[in-house]
Design a protein around this motif. Structure first.
Motif, PDB file in Angstrom:
ATOM      1  N   ASP A   1      12.063   8.166   8.443  1.00 55.56           N
ATOM      2  CA  ASP A   1      11.372   9.440   7.827  1.00 55.56           C
ATOM      3  C   ASP A   1      10.750   9.825   6.826  1.00 55.56           C
ATOM      4  OD1 ASP A   1      13.604   7.830   6.526  1.00 55.56           O
ATOM      5  OD2 ASP A   1      15.538   9.650   6.594  1.00 55.56           O
ATOM      6  N   ALA A   2      10.214   8.514   6.716  1.00 61.00           N
ATOM      7  CA  ALA A   2       9.266   8.231   5.798  1.00 61.00           C
ATOM      8  C   ALA A   2       8.388   9.623   5.459  1.00 61.00           C
ATOM      9  CB  ALA A   2       8.502   7.111   4.732  1.00 61.00           C
ATOM     10  N   GLU A   3       7.971  10.131   4.371  1.00 55.70           N
ATOM     11  CA  GLU A   3       7.110  11.227   4.568  1.00 55.70           C
ATOM     12  C   GLU A   3       5.073  10.857   5.136  1.00 55.70           C
ATOM     13  OE1 GLU A   3       5.788  12.175  -0.137  1.00 55.70           O
ATOM     14  OE2 GLU A   3       7.923  12.759  -0.362  1.00 55.70           O
ATOM     15  N   PHE A   4       4.708  11.210   5.529  1.00 52.63           N
ATOM     16  CA  PHE A   4       3.606  11.197   6.348  1.00 52.63           C
ATOM     17  C   PHE A   4       2.434  10.528   5.973  1.00 52.63           C
ATOM     18  CE2 PHE A   4      -0.603  12.460   7.752  1.00 52.63           C
ATOM     19  CZ  PHE A   4      -0.377  12.721   9.335  1.00 52.63           C
ATOM     20  N   ALA A   5       2.687  11.350   4.580  1.00 48.77           N
ATOM     21  CA  ALA A   5       1.442  10.921   3.564  1.00 48.77           C
ATOM     22  C   ALA A   5       2.000   9.442   3.275  1.00 48.77           C
ATOM     23  CB  ALA A   5       1.193  12.177   2.764  1.00 48.77           C
ATOM     24  N   TYR A   6       2.826   8.694   2.967  1.00 45.50           N
ATOM     25  CA  TYR A   6       2.770   7.625   2.778  1.00 45.50           C
ATOM     26  C   TYR A   6       2.637   6.841   4.484  1.00 45.50           C
ATOM     27  CZ  TYR A   6       5.450   3.378   1.223  1.00 45.50           C
ATOM     28  OH  TYR A   6       6.366   2.137   1.582  1.00 45.50           O
ATOM     29  N   LYS A   7       3.483   7.433   5.273  1.00 51.03           N
ATOM     30  CA  LYS A   7       2.393   6.391   6.480  1.00 51.03           C
ATOM     31  C   LYS A   7       1.301   5.808   6.648  1.00 51.03           C
ATOM     32  CE  LYS A   7       6.818   7.825   9.025  1.00 51.03           C
ATOM     33  NZ  LYS A   7       7.687   9.579  10.007  1.00 51.03           N
ATOM     34  N   LEU A   8       0.812   7.779   6.461  1.00 51.67           N
ATOM     35  CA  LEU A   8      -0.850   7.634   7.250  1.00 51.67           C
ATOM     36  C   LEU A   8      -1.161   6.412   5.993  1.00 51.67           C
ATOM     37  CD1 LEU A   8      -3.628   8.430   8.250  1.00 51.67           C
ATOM     38  CD2 LEU A   8      -3.130  10.139   6.944  1.00 51.67           C
ATOM     39  N   ARG A   9      -1.364   6.558   4.983  1.00 53.84           N
ATOM     40  CA  ARG A   9      -1.412   5.561   3.880  1.00 53.84           C
ATOM     41  C   ARG A   9      -1.182   4.328   3.788  1.00 53.84           C
ATOM     42  NH1 ARG A   9       0.359   3.481  -1.121  1.00 53.84           N
ATOM     43  NH2 ARG A   9       1.851   4.575  -1.107  1.00 53.84           N
ATOM     44  N   MET A  10      -0.275   3.972   3.694  1.00 52.16           N
ATOM     45  CA  MET A  10       0.578   1.840   4.618  1.00 52.16           C
ATOM     46  C   MET A  10      -0.725   2.084   5.975  1.00 52.16           C
ATOM     47  SD  MET A  10       1.777   1.635   1.775  1.00 52.16           S
ATOM     48  CE  MET A  10       2.528   0.025   1.864  1.00 52.16           C
ATOM     49  N   THR A  11      -0.028   2.526   7.039  1.00 51.54           N
ATOM     50  CA  THR A  11      -1.334   2.691   8.063  1.00 51.54           C
ATOM     51  C   THR A  11      -2.958   2.235   7.496  1.00 51.54           C
ATOM     52  OG1 THR A  11       0.619   3.410   9.578  1.00 51.54           O
ATOM     53  CG2 THR A  11      -1.734   3.057  10.544  1.00 51.54           C
ATOM     54  N   ILE A  12      -3.499   2.561   6.626  1.00 51.79           N
ATOM     55  CA  ILE A  12      -5.090   2.610   6.809  1.00 51.79           C
ATOM     56  C   ILE A  12      -4.712   1.463   5.933  1.00 51.79           C
ATOM     57  CG2 ILE A  12      -6.358   3.385   5.912  1.00 51.79           C
ATOM     58  CD1 ILE A  12      -5.713   6.197   6.378  1.00 51.79           C
ATOM     59  N   GLU A  13      -3.750   0.840   5.183  1.00 51.80           N
ATOM     60  CA  GLU A  13      -3.557   0.151   4.061  1.00 51.80           C
ATOM     61  C   GLU A  13      -3.866  -0.821   4.851  1.00 51.80           C
ATOM     62  OE1 GLU A  13      -2.223  -0.540   0.443  1.00 51.80           O
ATOM     63  OE2 GLU A  13      -2.710   2.054  -0.251  1.00 51.80           O
ATOM     64  N   THR A  14      -3.020  -1.302   5.056  1.00 48.00           N
ATOM     65  CA  THR A  14      -2.793  -2.739   6.672  1.00 48.00           C
ATOM     66  C   THR A  14      -3.591  -2.599   7.073  1.00 48.00           C
ATOM     67  OG1 THR A  14       0.081  -2.037   6.554  1.00 48.00           O
ATOM     68  CG2 THR A  14      -1.296  -3.150   8.504  1.00 48.00           C
ATOM     69  N   ASN A  15      -4.462  -1.594   8.152  1.00 44.17           N
ATOM     70  CA  ASN A  15      -5.399  -2.036   8.782  1.00 44.17           C
ATOM     71  C   ASN A  15      -6.243  -2.997   8.331  1.00 44.17           C
ATOM     72  OD1 ASN A  15      -4.237  -1.457  11.559  1.00 44.17           O
ATOM     73  ND2 ASN A  15      -4.111   0.301  11.514  1.00 44.17           N
ATOM     74  N   LEU A  16      -6.902  -2.135   7.457  1.00 47.42           N
ATOM     75  CA  LEU A  16      -7.844  -2.895   6.037  1.00 47.42           C
ATOM     76  C   LEU A  16      -8.018  -4.116   6.290  1.00 47.42           C
ATOM     77  CD1 LEU A  16      -9.297   0.588   4.228  1.00 47.42           C
ATOM     78  CD2 LEU A  16     -10.236  -0.196   5.889  1.00 47.42           C
ATOM     79  N   ARG A  17      -6.263  -4.446   5.078  1.00 46.40           N
ATOM     80  CA  ARG A  17      -6.412  -5.660   5.166  1.00 46.40           C
ATOM     81  C   ARG A  17      -6.105  -6.092   6.215  1.00 46.40           C
ATOM     82  NH1 ARG A  17      -1.263  -5.869   0.839  1.00 46.40           N
ATOM     83  NH2 ARG A  17      -2.213  -4.438  -1.093  1.00 46.40           N
TER      84      ARG A  17
END
Length: 339
Positions: A282-298
């Protein structure tokens, strides 16, 4: 009867999910001259039964049951009761690698001025899946520099500590609860040399109940107090960043953090697993998006580096150690008791 070479101090409170494998990792050490002091700090789950059962399996295990005092009280009692000249710290949810004791004991024997010897860790998630290796500075000066700038000096559950040096300090202090180890390293740095090994000694479990996540804001204020007291005692002006002016908002622990941690080390399977859990949370969408982008870039940049590192690393382990025989013996005991 002569004292053992090492006393292992393992405080535990409600640790039934992980305590069996943690104790088993001590039982399967290549070094056999040790005692384990398992401090049951008022647990209300199956922890007391598991520990008492282990005590019946091996006479080197001493189980101490006490009312809940908190980690600081349990640690100090463990050091007080330890019979060996060297005290090994161990947390109830981590796994010691088989040669951990032997490697650290050899180092301490060869370096009599060293009062604390820590090691590198292999981080793992709550499921026991490896996330990657973390290594700290090895020499005294670099460790102290870390400590004086709020950074980690030793991974606490990897440390082997001279009891005689510990007895020259104030021990673990309740006023620095949740950063009691950082305070102890600073105290011990004025008694003798601090060191870390580059060897991985421990599989270190990351999960949402970890104190470093649940008490982040409180720990930040505690660290400010410790830094202020330390610099005053040393007669030095605090360096920039040693004392924080304001609280920095930090997201709580959870799948986003673990996904990013796994990706940093090129662990695509673990990263994908935790991204799925993040999306279902139930995390905020913006947080989900940011962590997904950062994870894939890493992941894009880390996998090749990790492959090269593993090919050249003598520390690399493919998976966390497991203890199916001990699990089976415990289950058999429960089945017999229920029959």
């Amino acid at each position: 009867m002569s004292a053992p070479a090492i006393s292992v101090v393992m405080p535990v409170y409600n640790g039934e999910d992980y305590i069996l494998d943690s104790v088993a990792s001590i039982l399967q050490q290549s070094l056999t001259d040790w005692e384990l002091l398992a401090i049951n700090d008022g647990s209300q789950d199956q922890t007391p039964a598991i520990l008492d059962w282990f005590g019946l399996q091996d006479s080197r295990i001493r189980v101490i049951h006490q009312n809940n005092t908190g980690l600081v009280g349990a640690l100090n009692r463990g050091f007080e009761l330890a019979k060996a000249p060297l005290v090994l710290r161990m947390d109830h949810d981590d796994l010691a690698l088989p040669n951990r004791m032997a490697t650290q004991l050899q180092f301490m024997d060869q370096n009599p001025d060293c009062v604390v010897c820590g090691g590198a860790i292999m981080e793992m998630d709550a499921d026991g899946e490896l996330l990657g290796e973390s290594v700290l500075p090895q020499d005294h000066e670099a460790i102290v520099e870390n400590l004086l700038t709020r950074r980690t000096g030793h991974f606490h559950p990897t440390t082997l500590i001279r009891k005689s040096a510990f007895e020259r300090t104030l021990g673990y202090q309740e006023k620095y609860r949740h950063i009691e180890d950082h305070d102890l390293w600073l105290q011990l740095s004025e008694v003798g040399e601090l060191a870390n090994l580059s060897d991985v000694t421990l599989c270190y479990r990351l999960h949402e109940q970890s104190v470093c996540w649940r008490q982040a804001d409180f720990r930040r204020e505690q660290m400010n107090s410790l830094m202020d007291a330390t610099y005053q005692r040393l007669g030095l002006e605090p360096v920039e960043g040693a004392i924080l002016e304001k609280t920095i908002q930090r997201h709580s622990a959870g799948p986003g953090k673990w996904a990013r941690a796994a990706a940093k080390r090129g662990k695509s399977r673990a990263a994908t697993k935790h991204l799925r859990r993040l999306r279902a949370s139930d995390a905020e969408f913006a947080y989900k998006l940011r962590m997904t982008i950062e994870t894939n870039l890493r992941l894009l940049t880390a996998q090749a580096k990790q492959l090269i590192k593993r090919e050249n690393s003598s520390n690399a382990i493919a998976e966390a150690p497991g203890f199916p025989d001990w699990q089976a013996r415990w289950q058999s005991r429960n089945q017999k008791k229920a029959a």
